[in-house]
Structure formats: C-alpha cells, structure tokens
Write a protein that holds these residues in place. Sequence first.
Motif, PDB file in Angstrom:
ATOM      1  N   VAL A 224      38.316   8.878   3.245  1.00  0.00           N
ATOM      2  CA  VAL A 224      39.506   8.110   3.631  1.00  0.00           C
ATOM      3  C   VAL A 224      40.751   8.770   3.054  1.00  0.00           C
ATOM      4  N   GLY A 225      41.732   8.996   3.889  1.00  0.00           N
ATOM      5  CA  GLY A 225      43.028   9.508   3.441  1.00  0.00           C
ATOM      6  C   GLY A 225      44.138   8.707   4.088  1.00  0.00           C
ATOM      7  N   THR A 226      45.271   8.603   3.401  1.00  0.00           N
ATOM      8  CA  THR A 226      46.358   7.770   3.912  1.00  0.00           C
ATOM      9  C   THR A 226      47.688   8.493   4.027  1.00  0.00           C
ATOM     10  N   GLY A 227      47.788   9.715   3.520  1.00  0.00           N
ATOM     11  CA  GLY A 227      49.071  10.402   3.526  1.00  0.00           C
ATOM     12  C   GLY A 227      49.894  10.131   2.277  1.00  0.00           C
ATOM     13  N   THR A 228      49.452   9.188   1.426  1.00  0.00           N
ATOM     14  CA  THR A 228      50.124   8.933   0.159  1.00  0.00           C
ATOM     15  C   THR A 228      49.507   9.801  -0.927  1.00  0.00           C
ATOM     16  N   ILE A 235      40.111  11.269  -4.531  1.00  0.00           N
ATOM     17  CA  ILE A 235      40.757  11.307  -5.844  1.00  0.00           C
ATOM     18  C   ILE A 235      39.734  11.148  -6.964  1.00  0.00           C
ATOM     19  N   GLU A 236      38.529  10.678  -6.620  1.00  0.00           N
ATOM     20  CA  GLU A 236      37.464  10.577  -7.614  1.00  0.00           C
ATOM     21  C   GLU A 236      37.140  11.928  -8.244  1.00  0.00           C
ATOM     22  N   GLY A 268      47.585  25.186   3.670  1.00  0.00           N
ATOM     23  CA  GLY A 268      47.581  25.890   2.395  1.00  0.00           C
ATOM     24  C   GLY A 268      46.745  25.089   1.421  1.00  0.00           C
ATOM     25  N   LEU A 269      47.292  24.817   0.249  1.00  0.00           N
ATOM     26  CA  LEU A 269      46.619  23.966  -0.726  1.00  0.00           C
ATOM     27  C   LEU A 269      46.919  22.510  -0.402  1.00  0.00           C
ATOM     28  N   SER A 270      45.896  21.725  -0.126  1.00  0.00           N
ATOM     29  CA  SER A 270      46.094  20.319   0.224  1.00  0.00           C
ATOM     30  C   SER A 270      46.776  19.558  -0.908  1.00  0.00           C
ATOM     31  N   HIS A 271      47.640  18.629  -0.528  1.00  0.00           N
ATOM     32  CA  HIS A 271      48.288  17.794  -1.548  1.00  0.00           C
ATOM     33  C   HIS A 271      47.260  16.947  -2.283  1.00  0.00           C
ATOM     34  N   HIS A 272      46.110  16.699  -1.683  1.00  0.00           N
ATOM     35  CA  HIS A 272      45.052  15.968  -2.386  1.00  0.00           C
ATOM     36  C   HIS A 272      44.550  16.762  -3.586  1.00  0.00           C
TER      37      HIS A 272
END
Length: 369
Positions: A224-228, A235-236, A268-272
């Motif tokens: 699950v991703g939300t763009g935030t 994030i785990e 590139g490098l994902s913000h996640h």
Amino acid sequence: MATRLRRTMKAELVRCLEAGEDIQRFEVESEVFYGTAVNYPQLTGEAQVGDEVLLNTTAVELALGTGGVHFVISNLSRRSAPVHAVGHIMKLRYTPMQTNVTCIEEDDHPQHRWVADFSSLDGKPIVLAMLHSMIAPAAAGVQATFEERCGRRARIVYLMTDSAALPLAFSHLVRELKERGIIHTTVTCGQAFGGDVEAVNIYTALMASSAADVVIVAPGPGHVGTGTSFGFSGIEQGHHIDVVNQLGGEAVVIPRISFADPRERHRGLSHHTATVLTRACQTRSTVVLPQLPDDRAKQIDEELRKQRVGDRHTIVKETGETAVAYMKDHSLDVKSMGRSAVHDPAYFLAAGAAGVYAAKHLLCMKVGL
C-alpha cells in the motif's frame, strides 16, 4: 462521499482453476456476476464445484489490482466443513476468520529451541525488501553466487511480514520459488499465516530463521502506498533494520530504484527508500546499489548525497547482472507493477545486487571464499 459497495454476495463455484492444499481458485457465477474466487481451506474448509458460497466482493467492486478477486467467507453447502489447524495461538485475531496455529514460541513446537536457545545472529546478513517482487531477484542473486563459489545451492528462508497480504498461500511467486528449490523454507510472522514455520513477531521469526544461509524479509503481495512521506506499508523496512541490529545481524537493504516508473516520486531513488533510510530507522544498515550506466548511477549517488544517507548508512555497490541472468536461465518471469527486468532493469538489478552482496559477505565470514 462514501461509495456504496456490495461487500458480500452469494455465488456458485462452477469450475476449479487451482486445487492446492492451502489455496483453491474457482470460477464463480451468480445471477448478476461472473468472476474468480479464492478459497483458503485453512479458514473455510475444502470446497468443491457446485458449492454455494458467500463471497467478499469488495476488491472486485473497487477494481483493485493485486488481490482483485473474490474471497470465500463461508461455504454455505458445507457449513461444518472441517479445517486442518492445530495450535493455541490465533492469527487474524478477533475477526470472523481467526485461525489457530502452532507458533515456534510454543514449548511443544519441534523447533522451539531456535527461539529458546537463541543468542545472536552473529553478523549474518539479513536481506530487507520493501516489495514482494524483490524476493525473486534477491534469491536469484544469492543462489547464483553460491552455485558459482560453492557448487551448491544456499538454504534461503523467506520471512513474510504482515504489512500486506496475510495468507502466504496467495503468493504464486513464493510457491514457484519453493517448487524450484530456490527458496527452502518460509516463515510467517505477526498476523501473516501459512508458512512452514509460524512466529508471533519479527524478532522470533528471525530467530526461527537463524539456521539458514540467507534470510530474505519481505511483505506478501499487496503493498500500500499513498504518495505521502510516511503513508506506505513498506515503511516497516526501517523497523526491520533496527530489529536486525538488535539481534546482532547485518541489515542489508534493497533500495527501491526505477527509471521506468511514470510517477516522479518513484523515479531514480524512490521517496519511500529515502524515508526509510533517513527517518524510519535508528540504526545503521548496508545499502546495496546495483552497478548501473554512468548517468543513472550518478543520479542515484546525487540523491543519496542530498539525503545524507552516507552519514547514517554504509553504501556499497555490487553487480546485479548475475541475478537477472539466473532468473532468465530458470525462466522466472517476475514483474513489478507490470514491468519485467527487461522494462525496468534497475529495479531488478537493485534486488539482485543485494542478494549477491549478502551471499558473498556470508561466504567470506564462513570460509573466506
């Protein structure tokens, strides 16, 4: 505005598409729809063609991708269908589908000593993935390295967390990797269930996996991703970095890298990955970058420099080509967001490079190969 959904509907199972011990897939039909449904025998008993079932239809109503099928809630034709489950610890707790399992923490579990007698991971590299599809190239990188240097396959444990799909049986990928001998054992922790070994949490799951050559920690399908910045299930990975360090292992991070994703925040490098490495962990990890064309390597290096990732983590570079070649040689057709290694090479090279690094590091620790 709330959307009015039909969350449940009755239907008939009209054709069996897959008949496994832990998962069944059927074509289903009713007076108003026709589709595909999944039945988990561990939860609702074995089903047969002709049975009338009650389905959870939410995912199809919402037109979801992963998990976009119906799921059997109850078999109305077999209300007392037996299920094969033992143990005293519940998973899916306090839901109508809760199921009892035997966890490795229980005294009578045959591998209980792995938890009871555990002292340390002794520096063992633990590969930490953010997405389910990363398992295949990471495992391929490990196996390619072991086969080249040792002439044997590694004993790989896949540790599935509970941030995405909860039934391990839903993963076609894991089933294929096990059938081909690329992954040896599965461990499911938290509310996730269906592994060869069940564990209560990530700590004891890692203890249960400590006899493996390499452990790959990843969620099941359905990220699950939300763009935030913080609103994503992957994030785990930050917490997992800290857990591995607390248990005396080396946290080997697979960065999420792509030059094919149309979304700017993941190019590139994902913000996640940036969030995990700079804000979601308290301890150090080894971040493995794949060898990429100069322009793309420079872009990743610059993004890491801007985020000051090198101040908090060890950054290494490793080839991922052997992993991608191993996947091709073994006909592993894996996709992420619908893209294969041909269409999104950096993504698969990154996961493969982490597997290669982990295998090399482990072999150096063991025998200096």
